[in-house]
Design a protein around this motif. Structure first.
Motif, short mmCIF file in Angstrom:
data_model
loop_
_atom_site.label_atom_id
_atom_site.label_comp_id
_atom_site.label_asym_id
_atom_site.label_seq_id
_atom_site.Cartn_x
_atom_site.Cartn_y
_atom_site.Cartn_z
N ILE A 159 0.94 -1.29 -0.19
CA ILE A 159 -0.06 -0.03 0.10
C ILE A 159 0.92 1.34 0.01
N SER A 160 2.00 1.14 0.82
CA SER A 160 2.82 2.38 0.81
C SER A 160 3.46 2.49 -0.46
N ARG A 161 3.79 1.57 -1.17
CA ARG A 161 4.62 1.70 -2.48
C ARG A 161 3.73 2.32 -3.58
N VAL A 162 2.25 1.94 -3.48
CA VAL A 162 1.40 2.35 -4.58
C VAL A 162 1.06 3.83 -4.19
N CYS A 163 1.03 4.39 -2.97
CA CYS A 163 0.84 5.62 -2.52
C CYS A 163 2.20 6.60 -2.79
N TYR A 164 3.35 5.99 -2.47
CA TYR A 164 4.44 6.77 -2.85
C TYR A 164 4.67 7.12 -4.26
N HIS A 165 4.19 5.98 -5.15
CA HIS A 165 4.27 6.22 -6.51
C HIS A 165 3.28 7.31 -7.13
N PHE A 166 2.09 7.29 -6.69
CA PHE A 166 1.34 8.34 -6.72
C PHE A 166 1.53 9.73 -6.27
N ALA A 167 2.41 9.81 -5.31
CA ALA A 167 2.67 11.03 -4.61
C ALA A 167 3.76 11.60 -5.47
N ASP A 168 4.44 10.74 -6.14
CA ASP A 168 5.80 11.19 -6.62
C ASP A 168 5.52 11.13 -8.40
N ARG A 169 4.37 11.33 -8.75
CA ARG A 169 4.03 11.28 -10.17
C ARG A 169 4.59 12.53 -10.94
N TYR A 170 4.72 13.31 -10.26
CA TYR A 170 4.97 14.75 -11.04
C TYR A 170 6.55 14.84 -10.95
N ASN A 171 7.15 13.96 -10.22
CA ASN A 171 8.86 14.35 -10.07
C ASN A 171 9.54 14.54 -11.20
N ILE A 172 9.46 13.76 -12.21
CA ILE A 172 10.29 13.77 -13.37
C ILE A 172 9.80 14.98 -14.28
N GLN A 193 -0.78 18.68 -4.30
CA GLN A 193 -2.32 18.04 -4.19
C GLN A 193 -2.09 16.56 -4.26
N ALA A 194 -1.08 15.90 -5.09
CA ALA A 194 -0.93 14.31 -5.41
C ALA A 194 -0.35 14.02 -3.91
N ARG A 195 0.43 14.65 -3.21
CA ARG A 195 1.03 14.13 -2.09
C ARG A 195 0.12 14.24 -0.87
N LYS A 196 -0.84 15.25 -0.67
CA LYS A 196 -1.79 15.30 0.35
C LYS A 196 -2.89 14.20 -0.15
N GLU A 197 -3.23 13.89 -1.22
CA GLU A 197 -4.07 12.56 -1.47
C GLU A 197 -3.57 11.37 -0.92
N ALA A 198 -2.27 11.11 -1.34
CA ALA A 198 -1.53 10.03 -1.02
C ALA A 198 -1.63 9.76 0.46
N PHE A 199 -1.31 10.95 1.27
CA PHE A 199 -1.39 10.62 2.61
C PHE A 199 -2.82 10.18 3.25
N GLN A 200 -3.64 10.65 2.40
CA GLN A 200 -5.10 10.37 3.01
C GLN A 200 -5.46 8.99 2.82
N TYR A 201 -4.80 7.96 1.99
CA TYR A 201 -5.09 6.87 1.54
C TYR A 201 -3.91 6.06 2.00
N ILE A 202 -3.10 6.12 2.93
CA ILE A 202 -1.65 5.34 2.99
C ILE A 202 -2.02 4.24 4.12
N GLU A 203 -3.18 4.25 4.90
CA GLU A 203 -3.51 3.32 5.67
C GLU A 203 -4.07 2.19 5.28
N ASN A 204 -3.79 0.89 5.76
CA ASN A 204 -4.32 -0.34 5.62
C ASN A 204 -5.67 -0.40 6.25
N CYS A 205 -6.77 -0.54 5.26
CA CYS A 205 -7.98 -0.65 5.77
C CYS A 205 -8.65 -2.00 5.75
N CYS A 206 -7.81 -3.05 5.25
CA CYS A 206 -8.30 -4.77 5.06
C CYS A 206 -8.92 -5.13 6.31
N GLY A 207 -8.09 -5.13 7.30
CA GLY A 207 -8.28 -5.57 8.67
C GLY A 207 -9.55 -5.01 9.31
#
Length: 345
Positions: free
Chosen positions: A94-107, A173-187
Motif C-alpha cells: 500500500i505504501s508503495r502505490v501511494c508513494y508512486h502516486f505522490a511522486d507522479r510529477y517528480n520527473i 495535491q498528489a502528495r496530500k491525497e496520497a497521505f489520505q489513503y496510505i492506511e491499510n483498511c483491509c483488517g
C-alpha cells in the motif's frame, strides 16, 4: 436509507474483485487503494447499517428483502473468506502505490526546473545590460533594444516559472491525497464485515447446512479503533523541495524526497531522518528558520517534536542555532546561511 443496502451489494462485489485480482495476479493500484479506503469510510457505521436494514425489512415484502439481504450476505461472506484464506495487501504494498502516486510529477518537475533554471542566466544578463546602460554612452536605439531583450527574456522565464509552479501545486495535491489513503483498511473491513454478519443474522436466518462457520475475531480485534486523525502539513512541498535539494546529502543522510517531506511534517514512517556528522549546528539553524514560517502554537509543537526526532537537546539547540549568523561564523556556516537565505528570504 434502504437504498444504501442496494448500493452496498455491488460495492462489496467490487471490493471482492479487487481482492481476487490481487490474489491471482498480484496487481494493485492507487485507485484500488482509494476504493478500499473510501469503502471503509462510507460503511463503518454499524448503527446506520442496521437502520438501513430495518427500513428495508419494513418497506419490502419478505421475499424481496430476503433476496436482497441474502445477496449482501453472500458478498460479505466471500469478502471475509478471501481475507481469512489468502495473503492480502500488506502495508508495504500500500505504501508503495501511494508513494508512486505522490511522486507522479517528480520527473516533470525536474525537467521543467532545468528549463526554468536555464532561462534564469540570460534573464539576469539581459537585466544587467538594461540596468547599466545609463552608465555608458548609448543611443536611443541601443536602449530600446536592451529593454526589448530584457522584456523578452523576462516573459520567457515567467512563462516557464508559471509552468513549474503549476507542477509544484499538482505535486502538493498528489502528495496530500496520497497521505489520505496510505492506511491499510483491509483488517478494519474484515472486523466491520463480522459486525454486519451479526446484524444480518437478526433479520434473516443463517442456513443450517452452511459448510463452514466464520471464525470470530478475538476480543481485542472486535474493539472499534479510534478514528485516525488527518495528518497535519506544517510545510508545503514547494518549500521542502528546496530544502531537500540543498540539505540532503550535506546536512542529512540520504533519504527520499517523499520521506523527507513526511519527516519534516512529523508524519509517521519507517524511514528515520539522520543528521550527518558535524552538521548538527547547521541543522539547528535550519530548524529555527523553518519554525519561523509557522504560527506560534504550531511552531512550538513542531520544534519540540523535530528536536526529539533528531535527538537534539533543547539546551544545545538554544545555544547553537544562531552560530551560522553570528559575528564570526566559520566559512561553512557562512555558506550555509547564504543558502538558507536564498530559500527563506
Amino acid at each position: 436509507m434502504a437504498g444504501e443496502i442496494l448500493i452496498m451489494i455491488p460495492q462489496y462485489g467490487e471490493l471482492n474483485r479487487i481482492y481476487s485480482d490481487f490474489i491471482v495476479s498480484h496487481t494493485f493500484s492507487f485507485d484500488k487503494q482509494k476504493f478500499i479506503t473510501n469503502f471503509y469510510k462510507q460503511y463503518n457505521d454499524t448503527k446506520a447499517f442496521e437502520a438501513a436494514i430495518l427500513e428495508l425489512v419494513l418497506d419490502k415484502q419478505k421475499e424481496q428483502y430476503t433476496l436482497i439481504l441474502d445477496s449482501l450476505r453472500a458478498e460479505i461472506e466471500k469478502n471475509m473468506m478471501l481475507y481469512e484464506k489468502y495473503p492480502l495487501l500488506d502495508d508495504e504494498i500500500i505504501s508503495r502505490v501511494c508513494y508512486h502516486f505522490a511522486d507522479r510529477y517528480n520527473i516533470d518537475i525536474e525537467e521543467q526546473l532545468e528549463v526554468t533554471q536555464k532561462l534564469n542566466k540570460p534573464l539576469n544578463e539581459a537585466y544587467n545590460r538594461y540596468d547599466s546602460i545609463d552608465y555608458r554612452e548609448h543611443t536611443a536605439e541601443e536602449e530600446k533594444q536592451a529593454e526589448k531583450e530584457y522584456e523578452r527574456c523576462k516573459a520567457e522565464y515567467e512563462k516557464e516559472k508559471e509552468e513549474l509552479d503549476k507542477l509544484y501545486e499538482l505535486q502538493k495535491q498528489a502528495r496530500k491525497e496520497a497521505f489520505q489513503y496510505i492506511e491499510n483498511c483491509c483488517g478494519d473491513i474484515y472486523k466491520l464485515s463480522f459486525h454486519f454478519m451479526e446484524i444480518l443474522a437478526k433479520y434473516i436466518p443463517v442456513a443450517k447446512d452452511k459448510p463452514e462457520e466464520l471464525t470470530k475475531p478475538s476480543e481485542p480485534d472486535m474493539q472499534e479503533e479510534a478514528p485516525k486523525e488527518e495528518q497535519h502539513e506544517y510545510f508545503d512541498m514547494e518549500l521542502l523541495s528546496h530544502v531537500y535539494t540543498t540539505c540532503v546529502g550535506e546536512q542529512f543522510e540520504n533519504i527520499s524526497e517523499y520521506d523527507f517531506y513526511a519527516c519534516m511534517n512529523l508524519h509517521p514512517g519507517k524511514c528515520k531522518l539522520k543528521i550527518k556528522t558535524r552538521e548538527k549546528i547547521r541543522v539547528c539553524y535550519l530548524i529555527f528558520l523553518m519554525g519561523e514560517q509557522l504560527p506560534k502554537l504550531d511552531r512550538e509543537n513542531w520544534k519540540k517534536n523535530i528536536l526529539k526526532m533528531l535527538d537534539i537537546e533543547e539546551n544545545y539547540y538554544k545555544s547553537k542555532y544562531k552560530e551560522p549568523v553570528s559575528d564570526f561564523p566559520s566559512d561553512s556556516n557562512q555558506k550555509f546561511a547564504k543558502e538558507m537565505d536564498a530559500i527563506f528570504r
